[in-house]
Each structure stands twice: as C-alpha cells, then as structure tokens.
Write an enzyme that holds these catalytic residues in place. Structure first.
Site, PDB file in Angstrom:
ATOM      1  N   LYS A  36       4.324   0.011   2.970  1.00 56.18           N
ATOM      2  CA  LYS A  36       4.277   1.238   1.992  1.00 56.18           C
ATOM      3  C   LYS A  36       5.175   1.997   2.846  1.00 56.18           C
ATOM      4  O   LYS A  36       5.512   2.976   1.900  1.00 56.18           O
ATOM      5  CB  LYS A  36       2.716   1.207   2.222  1.00 56.18           C
ATOM      6  CG  LYS A  36       1.487   0.831   1.293  1.00 56.18           C
ATOM      7  CD  LYS A  36       0.496   1.318   1.022  1.00 56.18           C
ATOM      8  CE  LYS A  36      -0.658   0.883  -0.025  1.00 56.18           C
ATOM      9  NZ  LYS A  36      -1.738   0.503   0.416  1.00 56.18           N
ATOM     10  N   GLN A  77      -6.454   2.797   4.481  1.00 58.56           N
ATOM     11  CA  GLN A  77      -6.011   1.827   3.723  1.00 58.56           C
ATOM     12  C   GLN A  77      -7.645   1.564   3.085  1.00 58.56           C
ATOM     13  O   GLN A  77      -8.397   1.441   4.596  1.00 58.56           O
ATOM     14  CB  GLN A  77      -5.255   1.033   4.590  1.00 58.56           C
ATOM     15  CG  GLN A  77      -5.209  -0.254   4.592  1.00 58.56           C
ATOM     16  CD  GLN A  77      -3.827  -0.831   3.471  1.00 58.56           C
ATOM     17  OE1 GLN A  77      -4.083   0.209   3.020  1.00 58.56           O
ATOM     18  NE2 GLN A  77      -4.659  -1.752   1.884  1.00 58.56           N
ATOM     19  N   ASP A  80      -4.045   7.646  -4.211  1.00 58.35           N
ATOM     20  CA  ASP A  80      -4.188   6.462  -4.565  1.00 58.35           C
ATOM     21  C   ASP A  80      -5.604   6.316  -5.957  1.00 58.35           C
ATOM     22  O   ASP A  80      -5.741   5.510  -6.206  1.00 58.35           O
ATOM     23  CB  ASP A  80      -5.389   5.837  -3.128  1.00 58.35           C
ATOM     24  CG  ASP A  80      -4.635   4.498  -2.817  1.00 58.35           C
ATOM     25  OD1 ASP A  80      -3.903   4.298  -3.425  1.00 58.35           O
ATOM     26  OD2 ASP A  80      -5.347   4.434  -1.352  1.00 58.35           O
TER      27      ASP A  80
END
Ligand code: NAD
Length: 302
Positions: A55, A99, A122
């Site tokens: 990422k 994460q 997200d």
C-alpha cells in the site's frame, strides 16, 4: 457452452492508477502538496506486513505521500488511539488506514470509529457505512468499489439483474450488496446459514463470492452467461506447493460464465487501486470543506 471471458483486474487496476495519478497532479497543482496516506500496522502478521508495504509503495508510485507506522504487537488500545488522534489532527494526513486484523487485546470497532470519518479511506467508520446504506455519498470500502468497476467492465447491465452476494462481512459482502442495490440490481445476500446455496447461485445473473472457502463455487452452481466476481483469497497446498486460489473453481466456472475474475490478478489489484483513489477523493473533499468553512468564517467576521 459459452466461453468465459477473463476479467483482467491487473490491467484494469493499472488504468485506475493512471486515473488516480491525474487526480493527484490536479490536487498538487491546487494545494501545493501531494495527498497523504498514513497506514498503521500493529504487530508482525506476515500477510499484513506484505499488504501494508504494498500500500505504501503503490501510493508513492502514483504521487501520494505514503507513510507506514509500524507499532509493536504489544501496543495497547490507548496507545493506538493516541496515534490515530495524532494523525486525525495532522493537516497533511488525508487518509488513515489501520491494517486488520488487530491483535486480540485491541477492540477493532473502537479503533475504526476513532478515525476521522473524512480520512477513513477504508470506509469502515460507522458514519461512512451509514451513509452508504442510506444511498448517500460516502467513503466506500475499496474491495467492493473494485468489484463494481470490474462488473462495469464486463458490460453487464445491473438494472433489474439478480445479484447473489456470498458472504455478509462488513468489509466486502454488505457494502458490495449496497452498491449493487444502488445500481438497481435485485440483491440476495447469502451466508453460512443459507439453505441450498448451489440452487440459489444458479438463479444469479451476477455472482459475487466473498466467503474465504477455497473453490466453493463449482461450475454447475453458475447460470450460463452469468458474470462471476471472485473476491476470495485462499492459500492452499496443491501438488506439494502453496498456491493462491479464490472462492470459485475458476477452470470450471470460466466454461459457463460470460465473464469471471481470476485469483490472483482479479479483485486483489483493484482493491489497492481504489484505496489510492479514495485517498485522493478524501483529500479533495476535506480541503474543499475547509475552504468552504474558512469562507463562512470570513463571511461571518466581516
Ligand atoms: P469473513 O470471514 O469476514 O466473512 C465470510 C463470510 O462468508 C461470512 O459472512 C460467512 O457467513 C460466509 N460464509 C462462510 N462460509 C460459507 C459457506 N460455506 N457458504 C456460504 N457462506 C459462507 O471474510 P471477508 O473479510 O468478507 O473475506 C472473504 C474472502 O475475501 C476471504 O478469502 C478474504 O481473504 C478475501 N478478501 C479479499 C480481498 C481482496 O482484495 N481481493 C479483500 C478482502 C477480503
């Protein structure tokens, strides 16, 4: 028998990254700095280490300022919340991603809800999930947007189509169902308690599999001509080697479906491309809100 068309997520994600690059350049031109994505990793889960590095690296490739904050597995929830608060307040941070999964001693919901909803790239904050479910504009989870873009590429008309989503997770199943509904599909969400899954799947014009069960969906579960999106990523041992397979038996399904995504090289690369897209969109929206607020403030001060 129809010959399945393979939906190439790798090639399409390169196109999405090019689109993001253009938006990043426009952002830099307007604001004099690149959009910033900050990724927090707690602990050393090997898959998470790879994902977060990817990422950060891919962000940099499109001109986004990417930063990876690695915290030890012993980090307390309070320490993690403190880090999030710091990033929430930092004006140069536009996107924050924690994460998952987090270590067991940390409450995932509390952590996700602590992220500023405008920086929640997200799309897991309850404000964003609420906006999505009421059909309003929101930061939407990246994997579901990737699925929708792949469906658009397949050329299928979703209007009135029957879409069956296998899996009801907050990360994939539920948001992809909301997006399909928004496109006027008739949506059925199936899960581990659904009865006669093969028969239900055979009624689907669009089948999205997000269950995490290797090759669960067989060729005879698929209606001829249906479009099949395989979200699953499963690592299995085959012929003495570890390989990645999806939730769909690809070789069987591609003989029946009009289009199907492979694993790897389907939904996976799209997820990361849309994370970058969400980052630049979040940055643009936040800065234009700030300008508007400043405008109101100046107006009031006059
Ligand atoms: P999850 O474990 O949170 O949810 C799985 C869902 O599948 C649950 O709702 C469960 O009810 C359902 N399910 C389980 N077994 C079933 C069965 N036998 N029949 C019907 N339904 C069943 O998983 P998730 O986070 O939604 O992820 C699903 C899969 O997608 C995993 O393989 C994951 O690795 C993968 N994934 C891929 C990406 C990507 O970028 N490609 C992103 C996220 C998740």
């Amino acid at each position: 028998m129809l010959n399945g068309k393979v939906l190439d997520g790798k090639a399409l994600s390169a196109k999405v990254r090019e689109e993001v690059k253009e938006k990043v350049n426009a952002f830099v031109g307007r604001h004099g700095r690149p959009p910033g994505l900050d990724v927090i990793l707690v602990g050393e889960n090997p898959a998470s280490v790879v994902y977060t590095r990817n990422k950060e690296r891919t962000a940099k490739e499109v001109g986004i300022r990417g930063a990876l904050h690695t915290l030890p597995g012993t980090t307390t929830e309070a320490e993690l919340l403190h880090k999030i608060d710091e990033l929430n307040r930092d004006p140069n941070v536009d996107g924050i991603l924690v994460q998952l999964p987090l270590p067991k001693h940390i409450n995932e919901e509390r952590v996700l809800d602590a992220i500023d909803a405008g920086k929640d790239v997200d799309g897991f904050h309850h404000v964003n999930t609420g906006l999505l479910s009421s059909g309003r504009s929101a930061l939407v989870p990246c994997t579901p947007i990737g699925c929708m873009r792949l469906l658009a590429e397949s050329g299928i008309s979703l209007d009135g189509a029957h879409a069956v989503v296998l899996g009801r997770s907050n990360i994939v199943g539920k948001p992809v169902a909301q997006l399909l509904l928004k496109e006027n599909a008739t949506v059925t969400i199936a899960h581990s308690r659904t009865r006669d899954l093969p028969a239900l799947c055979r009624t689907a014009d669009v089948l999205v599999a997000a269950v995490g069960r290797p090759e669960l969906v067989r060729g005879d579960w698929v209606k001829p001509g249906a479009v099949v999106i395989d979200v699953g990523i499963n690592r299995i041992e085959r012929d003495g080697k570890f390989v990645l397979v999806g939730d769909v038996a690809f070789d069987e399904v591609k003989e029946v479906a009009s289009a199907v995504t492979p694993v790897p090289g389907g939904v996976g690369p799209m997820t990361i491309a849309y994370l970058l897209s969400n980052t630049v969109d979040a940055a643009t929206a936040r800065l234009s809100r700030l300008v508007r607020h400043k405008g109101v403030f100046l107006e009031a001060a006059r």
